[in-house]
Design a protein around this motif. Structure first.
Motif, PDB file in Angstrom:
ATOM      1  N   ALA A 162       0.837  -1.426  -0.033  1.00  0.00           N
ATOM      2  CA  ALA A 162       0.129  -0.107   0.169  1.00  0.00           C
ATOM      3  C   ALA A 162       0.815   1.333   0.075  1.00  0.00           C
ATOM      4  O   ALA A 162       0.597   2.253  -0.766  1.00  0.00           O
ATOM      5  CB  ALA A 162      -0.774  -0.060   1.022  1.00  0.00           C
ATOM      6  N   PHE A 163       1.893   1.200   0.682  1.00  0.00           N
ATOM      7  CA  PHE A 163       2.820   2.473   0.824  1.00  0.00           C
ATOM      8  C   PHE A 163       3.406   2.669  -0.471  1.00  0.00           C
ATOM      9  O   PHE A 163       3.730   4.048  -0.964  1.00  0.00           O
ATOM     10  CB  PHE A 163       3.907   2.253   1.733  1.00  0.00           C
ATOM     11  N   ASN A 164       3.522   1.576  -1.378  1.00  0.00           N
ATOM     12  CA  ASN A 164       4.249   1.705  -2.722  1.00  0.00           C
ATOM     13  C   ASN A 164       3.155   2.657  -3.548  1.00  0.00           C
ATOM     14  O   ASN A 164       3.867   3.294  -4.474  1.00  0.00           O
ATOM     15  CB  ASN A 164       4.475   0.392  -3.352  1.00  0.00           C
ATOM     16  N   ILE A 165       2.041   2.155  -3.471  1.00  0.00           N
ATOM     17  CA  ILE A 165       0.824   2.871  -4.142  1.00  0.00           C
ATOM     18  C   ILE A 165       0.760   4.157  -3.735  1.00  0.00           C
ATOM     19  O   ILE A 165       0.668   5.210  -4.707  1.00  0.00           O
ATOM     20  CB  ILE A 165      -0.504   2.257  -3.972  1.00  0.00           C
ATOM     21  N   ILE A 166       0.826   4.389  -2.380  1.00  0.00           N
ATOM     22  CA  ILE A 166       0.854   6.052  -1.969  1.00  0.00           C
ATOM     23  C   ILE A 166       1.872   6.820  -2.282  1.00  0.00           C
ATOM     24  O   ILE A 166       1.747   8.030  -2.624  1.00  0.00           O
ATOM     25  CB  ILE A 166       0.656   6.127  -0.424  1.00  0.00           C
ATOM     26  N   ASP A 167       3.104   6.211  -2.322  1.00  0.00           N
ATOM     27  CA  ASP A 167       4.283   6.907  -2.618  1.00  0.00           C
ATOM     28  C   ASP A 167       4.317   7.262  -4.213  1.00  0.00           C
ATOM     29  O   ASP A 167       4.551   8.429  -4.538  1.00  0.00           O
ATOM     30  CB  ASP A 167       5.395   6.031  -2.560  1.00  0.00           C
ATOM     31  N   ALA A 168       3.941   6.470  -5.077  1.00  0.00           N
ATOM     32  CA  ALA A 168       3.775   6.915  -6.432  1.00  0.00           C
ATOM     33  C   ALA A 168       2.781   7.989  -6.445  1.00  0.00           C
ATOM     34  O   ALA A 168       2.784   8.900  -7.463  1.00  0.00           O
ATOM     35  CB  ALA A 168       3.293   5.593  -7.400  1.00  0.00           C
ATOM     36  N   ASN A 169       1.572   7.815  -5.859  1.00  0.00           N
ATOM     37  CA  ASN A 169       0.476   8.980  -5.996  1.00  0.00           C
ATOM     38  C   ASN A 169       0.879  10.371  -5.675  1.00  0.00           C
ATOM     39  O   ASN A 169       0.804  11.464  -6.259  1.00  0.00           O
ATOM     40  CB  ASN A 169      -0.506   8.458  -5.294  1.00  0.00           C
ATOM     41  N   VAL A 170       1.628  10.251  -4.322  1.00  0.00           N
ATOM     42  CA  VAL A 170       2.313  11.638  -3.685  1.00  0.00           C
ATOM     43  C   VAL A 170       3.243  12.182  -4.428  1.00  0.00           C
ATOM     44  O   VAL A 170       3.446  13.420  -4.986  1.00  0.00           O
ATOM     45  CB  VAL A 170       2.510  11.340  -2.350  1.00  0.00           C
ATOM     46  N   ASP A 171       4.182  11.326  -4.943  1.00  0.00           N
ATOM     47  CA  ASP A 171       5.211  11.591  -5.832  1.00  0.00           C
ATOM     48  C   ASP A 171       4.897  12.437  -7.218  1.00  0.00           C
ATOM     49  O   ASP A 171       5.196  13.175  -7.582  1.00  0.00           O
ATOM     50  CB  ASP A 171       5.873  10.504  -6.018  1.00  0.00           C
ATOM     51  N   ALA A 172       3.605  11.712  -7.768  1.00  0.00           N
ATOM     52  CA  ALA A 172       3.119  12.323  -9.057  1.00  0.00           C
ATOM     53  C   ALA A 172       2.479  13.659  -8.697  1.00  0.00           C
ATOM     54  O   ALA A 172       2.459  14.569  -9.507  1.00  0.00           O
ATOM     55  CB  ALA A 172       2.076  11.346  -9.754  1.00  0.00           C
TER      56      ALA A 172
END
Length: 210
Positions: A162-172
């Motif tokens: 889940a953190f991998n998904i959140i990181d990609a979203n926030v980074d974008a």
């Protein structure tokens, strides 16, 4: 319309036009004076293209395949970290699940009256009925411990996914901002003309560049 009304209307139009020209001339003159003093009035607005779907795409890609969203964001250095973190969680889950199955199978065979499980004669000194190297209580405690560790590893792995998904979203989202190394604070006077009356408005602008 009689001639008198037409005359007054023509006179009013000429006065309004003369007033607007005078205001425009004053504004232009003030702009030129400020320009001679080193103050440049620039009304341009620079716009940066923003893709509102980029965060959703990055999250979707990372949900399909961990690390793919980071590649979409061009954060290639994060991909090994993502796989190392999730891979460690998966390894811990598989390791504890294997030991849990082994101790559980041995415990079930003990309870069924068998003495041929792998933990009955760990030292290789020979099987002595009624005297196993690891007792039934040890087998039960071991399977419960590895079951807890397996479940904990599963929760951690899901959290890392889940953190991998959140990181990609926030980074974008963060990539939408124009951030560079040129961080500065600038205070300068500004001139703004009223859109209707053309009256000049003076002030001081504080510009933060980052």
């Amino acid at each position: 319309m009689n001639k008198r009304s037409f005359f007054f209307l023509l006179l009013f139009s000429c006065m309004a036009l003369t007033h607007a020209q005078r205001k425009s001339s004053e504004t232009d003159s003030l702009r030129n004076n400020l320009k001679e003093k080193g103050v440049v009035i620039d009304g341009r607005i620079e716009k940066q293209e923003v893709n509102p779907l980029a965060p959703s795409k990055a999250a979707f890609y990372s949900a399909i395949l961990p690390g793919l969203g980071q590649i979409y964001n061009r954060r290639y250095w994060k991909v090994p970290i993502v796989y190392a973190a999730i891979g460690t969680g998966v390894y811990a889950y598989v390791y504890n699940d294997d030991l849990y199955d082994r101790f559980r199978s041995a415990f079930k065979r003990r309870r069924a009256g068998f003495t041929d499980d792998e933990f009955y004669d760990v030292n290789g000194s020979g099987i002595v009925p009624g005297s196993p190297d690891l007792s039934d209580e040890v087998l039960q405690d071991a399977q419960e411990r590895y079951q807890r560790d397996r479940d904990l590893a599963l929760l951690i792995t899901i959290g890392l996914y889940a953190f991998n998904i959140i990181d990609a979203n926030v980074d974008a989202h963060l990539k939408q901002f124009n951030v560079n190394e040129d961080l500065s604070l600038d205070i300068k006077p500004y001139l703004e003309a009223h859109p209707i009356t053309s009256d000049p408005n003076y002030g001081v602008a504080m510009i933060i560049k980052f």
